[in-house]
Write a protein that holds these residues in place. Structure first.
Motif, PDB file in Angstrom:
ATOM      1  N   SER B 150       0.927  -1.364   0.096  1.00  0.00           N
ATOM      2  CA  SER B 150       0.016   0.025  -0.101  1.00  0.00           C
ATOM      3  C   SER B 150       0.666   1.079  -0.039  1.00  0.00           C
ATOM      4  O   SER B 150       1.915   1.189   0.642  1.00  0.00           O
ATOM      5  CB  SER B 150      -0.936  -0.046   1.267  1.00  0.00           C
ATOM      6  OG  SER B 150      -0.074  -0.081   2.516  1.00  0.00           O
ATOM      7  N   VAL B 151       0.642   2.456  -0.737  1.00  0.00           N
ATOM      8  CA  VAL B 151       0.994   3.481  -0.777  1.00  0.00           C
ATOM      9  C   VAL B 151       0.179   4.501  -0.332  1.00  0.00           C
ATOM     10  O   VAL B 151      -0.973   4.505  -0.870  1.00  0.00           O
ATOM     11  CB  VAL B 151       1.600   3.726  -2.214  1.00  0.00           C
ATOM     12  CG1 VAL B 151       2.429   4.943  -2.415  1.00  0.00           C
ATOM     13  CG2 VAL B 151       2.298   2.546  -2.734  1.00  0.00           C
ATOM     14  N   SER B 152       0.619   5.102   0.520  1.00  0.00           N
ATOM     15  CA  SER B 152      -0.110   6.336   1.110  1.00  0.00           C
ATOM     16  C   SER B 152      -0.056   7.607   0.475  1.00  0.00           C
ATOM     17  O   SER B 152       1.125   7.963   0.074  1.00  0.00           O
ATOM     18  CB  SER B 152       0.146   6.385   2.783  1.00  0.00           C
ATOM     19  OG  SER B 152      -0.278   5.389   3.267  1.00  0.00           O
ATOM     20  N   GLN B 190       0.820  11.097  -8.115  1.00  0.00           N
ATOM     21  CA  GLN B 190       1.606  11.467  -6.932  1.00  0.00           C
ATOM     22  C   GLN B 190       1.443  10.606  -5.726  1.00  0.00           C
ATOM     23  O   GLN B 190       2.121  10.657  -4.970  1.00  0.00           O
ATOM     24  CB  GLN B 190       1.227  12.914  -6.494  1.00  0.00           C
ATOM     25  CG  GLN B 190       1.660  13.826  -7.665  1.00  0.00           C
ATOM     26  CD  GLN B 190       1.402  15.455  -7.038  1.00  0.00           C
ATOM     27  OE1 GLN B 190       0.633  15.427  -5.990  1.00  0.00           O
ATOM     28  NE2 GLN B 190       1.657  16.281  -7.732  1.00  0.00           N
ATOM     29  N   LEU B 191       0.183   9.889  -5.865  1.00  0.00           N
ATOM     30  CA  LEU B 191      -0.045   8.859  -4.814  1.00  0.00           C
ATOM     31  C   LEU B 191       0.977   7.862  -4.860  1.00  0.00           C
ATOM     32  O   LEU B 191       1.404   7.128  -3.818  1.00  0.00           O
ATOM     33  CB  LEU B 191      -1.336   8.152  -4.857  1.00  0.00           C
ATOM     34  CG  LEU B 191      -2.438   9.247  -4.809  1.00  0.00           C
ATOM     35  CD1 LEU B 191      -3.769   8.572  -5.225  1.00  0.00           C
ATOM     36  CD2 LEU B 191      -2.469   9.544  -3.195  1.00  0.00           C
ATOM     37  N   ALA B 192       1.632   7.545  -5.871  1.00  0.00           N
ATOM     38  CA  ALA B 192       2.402   6.279  -5.782  1.00  0.00           C
ATOM     39  C   ALA B 192       3.868   6.688  -5.466  1.00  0.00           C
ATOM     40  O   ALA B 192       4.362   7.839  -5.713  1.00  0.00           O
ATOM     41  CB  ALA B 192       2.573   5.735  -7.306  1.00  0.00           C
ATOM     42  N   ASP B 218      -9.913  11.103   3.479  1.00  0.00           N
ATOM     43  CA  ASP B 218      -8.976  11.156   4.259  1.00  0.00           C
ATOM     44  C   ASP B 218      -7.559  10.548   4.036  1.00  0.00           C
ATOM     45  O   ASP B 218      -6.693  10.783   4.478  1.00  0.00           O
ATOM     46  CB  ASP B 218      -9.375  10.577   5.595  1.00  0.00           C
ATOM     47  CG  ASP B 218     -10.235  11.566   6.509  1.00  0.00           C
ATOM     48  OD1 ASP B 218     -10.073  12.607   6.328  1.00  0.00           O
ATOM     49  OD2 ASP B 218     -10.790  11.314   7.573  1.00  0.00           O
ATOM     50  N   GLY B 219      -7.824   9.651   2.853  1.00  0.00           N
ATOM     51  CA  GLY B 219      -6.613   8.738   2.707  1.00  0.00           C
ATOM     52  C   GLY B 219      -7.116   7.916   1.604  1.00  0.00           C
ATOM     53  O   GLY B 219      -7.501   8.217   0.665  1.00  0.00           O
ATOM     54  N   GLY B 220      -6.538   6.643   1.940  1.00  0.00           N
ATOM     55  CA  GLY B 220      -6.829   5.658   0.759  1.00  0.00           C
ATOM     56  C   GLY B 220      -5.564   5.161   0.515  1.00  0.00           C
ATOM     57  O   GLY B 220      -4.421   5.306   0.984  1.00  0.00           O
ATOM     58  N   GLN B 221      -5.708   3.876  -0.274  1.00  0.00           N
ATOM     59  CA  GLN B 221      -4.388   2.958  -0.677  1.00  0.00           C
ATOM     60  C   GLN B 221      -4.563   2.632  -2.043  1.00  0.00           C
ATOM     61  O   GLN B 221      -5.338   2.637  -2.569  1.00  0.00           O
ATOM     62  CB  GLN B 221      -4.250   2.132   0.405  1.00  0.00           C
ATOM     63  CG  GLN B 221      -4.214   2.182   1.778  1.00  0.00           C
ATOM     64  CD  GLN B 221      -4.239   0.632   2.245  1.00  0.00           C
ATOM     65  OE1 GLN B 221      -5.159  -0.147   2.150  1.00  0.00           O
ATOM     66  NE2 GLN B 221      -3.261   0.643   3.377  1.00  0.00           N
ATOM     67  N   GLY B 255     -10.352   3.305  -1.675  1.00  0.00           N
ATOM     68  CA  GLY B 255     -10.675   4.387  -0.949  1.00  0.00           C
ATOM     69  C   GLY B 255     -10.731   4.112   0.561  1.00  0.00           C
ATOM     70  O   GLY B 255     -10.370   2.879   0.996  1.00  0.00           O
ATOM     71  N   VAL B 256     -10.715   5.173   1.589  1.00  0.00           N
ATOM     72  CA  VAL B 256     -10.758   4.869   2.754  1.00  0.00           C
ATOM     73  C   VAL B 256     -11.894   4.031   3.357  1.00  0.00           C
ATOM     74  O   VAL B 256     -11.965   3.270   4.570  1.00  0.00           O
ATOM     75  CB  VAL B 256     -11.037   6.120   3.859  1.00  0.00           C
ATOM     76  CG1 VAL B 256      -9.695   6.983   3.856  1.00  0.00           C
ATOM     77  CG2 VAL B 256     -12.019   6.985   3.237  1.00  0.00           C
ATOM     78  N   ASP B 257     -13.141   3.968   2.520  1.00  0.00           N
ATOM     79  CA  ASP B 257     -14.093   3.008   2.885  1.00  0.00           C
ATOM     80  C   ASP B 257     -13.703   1.486   2.390  1.00  0.00           C
ATOM     81  O   ASP B 257     -14.581   0.621   2.631  1.00  0.00           O
ATOM     82  CB  ASP B 257     -15.485   3.413   2.406  1.00  0.00           C
ATOM     83  CG  ASP B 257     -15.246   3.711   0.826  1.00  0.00           C
ATOM     84  OD1 ASP B 257     -14.140   3.317   0.326  1.00  0.00           O
ATOM     85  OD2 ASP B 257     -16.184   4.283   0.231  1.00  0.00           O
ATOM     86  N   GLY B 258     -12.446   1.223   1.988  1.00  0.00           N
ATOM     87  CA  GLY B 258     -12.276  -0.002   1.493  1.00  0.00           C
ATOM     88  C   GLY B 258     -12.788  -0.376  -0.039  1.00  0.00           C
ATOM     89  O   GLY B 258     -12.389  -1.460  -0.389  1.00  0.00           O
ATOM     90  N   LEU B 259     -13.377   0.558  -0.680  1.00  0.00           N
ATOM     91  CA  LEU B 259     -13.990   0.004  -2.030  1.00  0.00           C
ATOM     92  C   LEU B 259     -12.957   0.621  -3.097  1.00  0.00           C
ATOM     93  O   LEU B 259     -12.148   1.594  -2.933  1.00  0.00           O
ATOM     94  CB  LEU B 259     -15.198   0.773  -2.071  1.00  0.00           C
ATOM     95  CG  LEU B 259     -16.470   0.488  -1.147  1.00  0.00           C
ATOM     96  CD1 LEU B 259     -17.773   1.409  -1.544  1.00  0.00           C
ATOM     97  CD2 LEU B 259     -16.447  -0.916  -1.440  1.00  0.00           C
TER      98      LEU B 259
END
Ligand SMILES: [Zn+2]
Lengths: 206, 267
Positions: B150-152, B190-192, B218-221, B255-259
Motif C-alpha cells: 500500500s502506498v499512502s 503522486q500517490l505512488a 482522508d486517505g486511501g491506498q 478509498g478509505v471505505d475499503g472500496l
C-alpha cells in the motif's frame, strides 16, 4: 504506574480516545490476536491479515467514538470492522489476482483445489492443512460463520451481532457450511452424488 | 425421532452444543438403531475434531510485534499533530473551508498572472496560453501504514496544485500513457511512491465515480495487483490476442471505505 490490564475494554477505549497511548497498547495487545486470526482464517494470507489488523486499529483510533457499548462488546465490534475490511479486500482480490510476492498467498483464489483425500491416512499436520484449505474454499458467507463459531469459538449471539443477522441465520449457515465442508473433504468417487451432501456421510474424513 | 429430524440436529450434537437432555438422548437412541444416521454423526464428529485441530494450531498466532510500534507511532503522530482532531468534525469542515478558500485565491492569482503573462508574452505556446484550472489534490493525515503493497498519499507540497488547460472538453478515460516521473504529474500519480521508471495510464474510475473525489478523502491506498491482460478490454485498451492470457500489472486505488475506486495499468 496504572495497571491498564485491569481496565475493561470500554474504559481502555475511552482513555485511548482521550490521548492515553498505554491504553491503546493494552487494548491492542488484548484484542489484536483475535482480529489477526480472523483475517488470516478468512483470507489465508498473512499479508492481508496484517493489513487488516492494522486497518482495524487505525480505524479505532480515528473512529472509535462510533462504538456504542449498548449494542455489544468491543471485541465483537472489532471483528465486525475486520470482517468489512477482509470482505472488501477479498472482493478486490477476486477481481484482480494478487501479485503473490511471498508464496503463501492461497486464500481467496483457492477454489476447488482441495485434494479430495483418503483422510483416514492423514497425519495431524495433513489433516489440519486439508481442513484449512477446505475452510478457505467455502464461499465467504459460509466461511465467516465457520471461522467465528468453529475456529474462534464465538457464540451464536455474538456471531449474529458481528454479521448483523439473526441467530437463526447463523445457525442455518453453519449447518450448511459444515455440509459443504464434508462434501469438500469427501473422496473423489462420492463427489458425483454431492447434491445429497447434507444427508450423506463423508466416508473419508478422519 | 426420524432421520429427517436427526439430520437437523446432527451438527449441534457433534459440536456438543447445548440442547434439551431429552432431545439429545432421543437423537442418540435413533443413531444407535439407524446405520445411516450413525455414520452421519461420526462424520460430523470427525469434522468437529478437524476444526478443533485447526483452531488449536492457529491459537497462538498473532500480528507481528512491529505492528504495535507502528500503531503507537501513528497514534503519537495523530495526537501530537492534531490534538483536537478526535472530536472536531467542525474543525475538519473549517479546515476544508480554508483549503477551498486558499485554492480559490490561488486560482484567482494564477488566472490574473496568466492573463498578464498572455498580454506580455504573445509568443507563448497554445497550451501555456490557456486559462488554467487547478485540480485539487489530496490533503491527508500522515498515514502510518507501512504495508509493502500500500502506498499512502503524501502531504501536498507546493507543486501539488496541478494545472490543466481549462477549455479542454471532459475526456472519457482513454489509453493515454503518462511517464510517472514527469513534472506535470496528475494528483493521483503522486500517490505512488514507486520511484521507478514505470509507465502508467491515468487512473480510471471503477463503477463510475470521480477519482479526485476518492483521493480527496482522508486517505486511501494503492494496491499493486496483477490481472489478466483480457481485463484491459473492459477499459477500452487494445489487446494483442496472442498475449490475451498473460498478466499485466495494475494499481488499484482503494478509498478509505475499503472500496476499489479506480485503476491504472502499469508497464
Ligand atoms: Zn436415521
Amino acid at each position: 504506574m496504572t495497571l491498564k490490564n485491569q481496565f475493561s475494554d470500554n474504559e481502555l477505549l475511552r482513555l485511548m480516545l482521550a490521548g492515553d497511548e498505554d491504553a491503546l497498547a493494552e487494548l491492542y495487545r488484548r484484542r489484536q490476536p483475535a482480529v489477526y486470526r480472523f483475517a488470516l482464517q478468512m483470507s489465508g494470507s498473512k499479508s492481508i491479515a496484517e493489513d487488516v489488523t492494522q486497518e482495524v486499529f487505525l480505524f479505532l483510533m480515528r473512529e472509535g467514538h462510533v462504538f456504542d457499548p449498548e449494542r455489544g462488546a468491543l471485541s465483537a465490534f472489532l471483528l465486525g470492522v475486520a470482517r468489512n475490511y477482509v470482505l472488501r479486500r477479498l472482493r478486490v482480490d477476486q477481481l484482480l489476482s494478487p501479485l503473490g510476492d511471498d508464496g503463501e498467498e492461497d486464500g481467496a483464489g483457492l477454489q476447488a483445489s482441495i485434494d479430495l483425500c483418503p483422510l483416514d491416512d492423514l497425519t495431524r499436520a495433513e489433516t489440519i492443512e486439508t481442513v484449512r484449505r477446505a475452510v478457505l474454499s467455502l464461499p465467504p458467507k459460509y466461511r465467516e460463520v465457520v471461522v467465528l463459531c468453529e475456529l474462534q469459538d464465538v457464540s451464536y449471539v455474538e456471531t449474529a451481532d458481528i454479521l448483523g443477522c439473526a441467530i437463526g441465520t447463523v445457525r442455518s449457515r453453519l449447518h450448511r457450511a459444515r455440509a459443504l465442508l464434508l462434501t469438500k473433504l469427501r473422496p473423489a468417487e462420492s463427489v458425483a452424488d454431492a447434491d445429497s451432501a447434507s444427508v450423506k456421510s463423508a466416508r473419508c474424513f478422519a | 425421532m426420524n432421520c429427517q429430524r436427526f439430520e437437523q440436529l446432527v451438527s449441534e450434537l457433534a459440536r456438543g452444543q447445548m440442547m434439551e437432555a431429552e432431545v439429545r438422548s432421543e437423537a442418540l437412541a435413533h443413531s444407535e438403531n439407524c446405520e445411516h444416521c450413525l455414520a452421519r454423526l461420526r462424520d460430523e464428529e470427525k469434522l468437529t475434531r478437524g476444526l478443533q485441530l485447526l483452531a488449536a494450531e492457529m491459537e497462538t498466532l498473532e500480528a507481528p510485534a512491529e505492528m504495535e510500534l507502528k500503531l503507537r507511532e501513528a497514534y503519537r503522530t495523530r495526537h501530537v499533530a492534531a490534538p483536537v482532531a478526535a472530536n472536531s468534525s467542525g474543525n475538519s469542515a473549517r479546515s476544508r473551508y480554508w483549503l477551498v478558500a486558499v485554492a480559490a485565491m490561488l486560482l484567482v492569482a494564477l488566472t490574473v498572472a496568466g492573463m498578464w503573462w498572455r498580454s506580455e508574452a504573445p509568443q507563448q505556446t497554445v497550451a501555456e496560453k490557456s486559462p488554467l484550472k487547478p485540480v485539487e489534490t489530496p490533503i491527508v493525515p500522515a498515514d502510518p501504514s507501512g504495508s509493502q503493497e500500500s502506498v499512502s498519499p503524501t502531504q501536498p507540497g507546493s507543486q501539488d496544485v496541478q494545472y490543466r488547460a481549462g477549455n479542454e472538453p471532459p475526456k472519457r478515460p482513454t489509453p493515454k500513457v503518462n511517464k510517472r516521473n514527469s513534472v506535470t504529474r496528475k494528483p493521483e500519480a503522486q500517490l505512488a511512491n514507486h520511484a521507478t521508471n514505470e509507465i502508467a495510464t491515468d487512473f480510471m474510475p471503477l463503477g463510475g465515480g470521480d477519482v479526485n473525489a476518492v483521493v480527496l478523502q482522508d486517505g486511501g491506498q494503492i494496491i499493486r495487483v496483477r490481472l489478466r491482460r483480457s481485463e484491459l478490454l473492459r477499459f477500452g485498451f487494445p489487446v494483442n490476442m496472442e498475449r490475451y492470457n498473460e498478466n499485466v500489472k495494475a494499481d488499484v486505488l482503494v478509498g478509505v471505505d475499503g472500496l476499489a475506486r479506480a485503476i491504472r495499468f502499469v508497464q
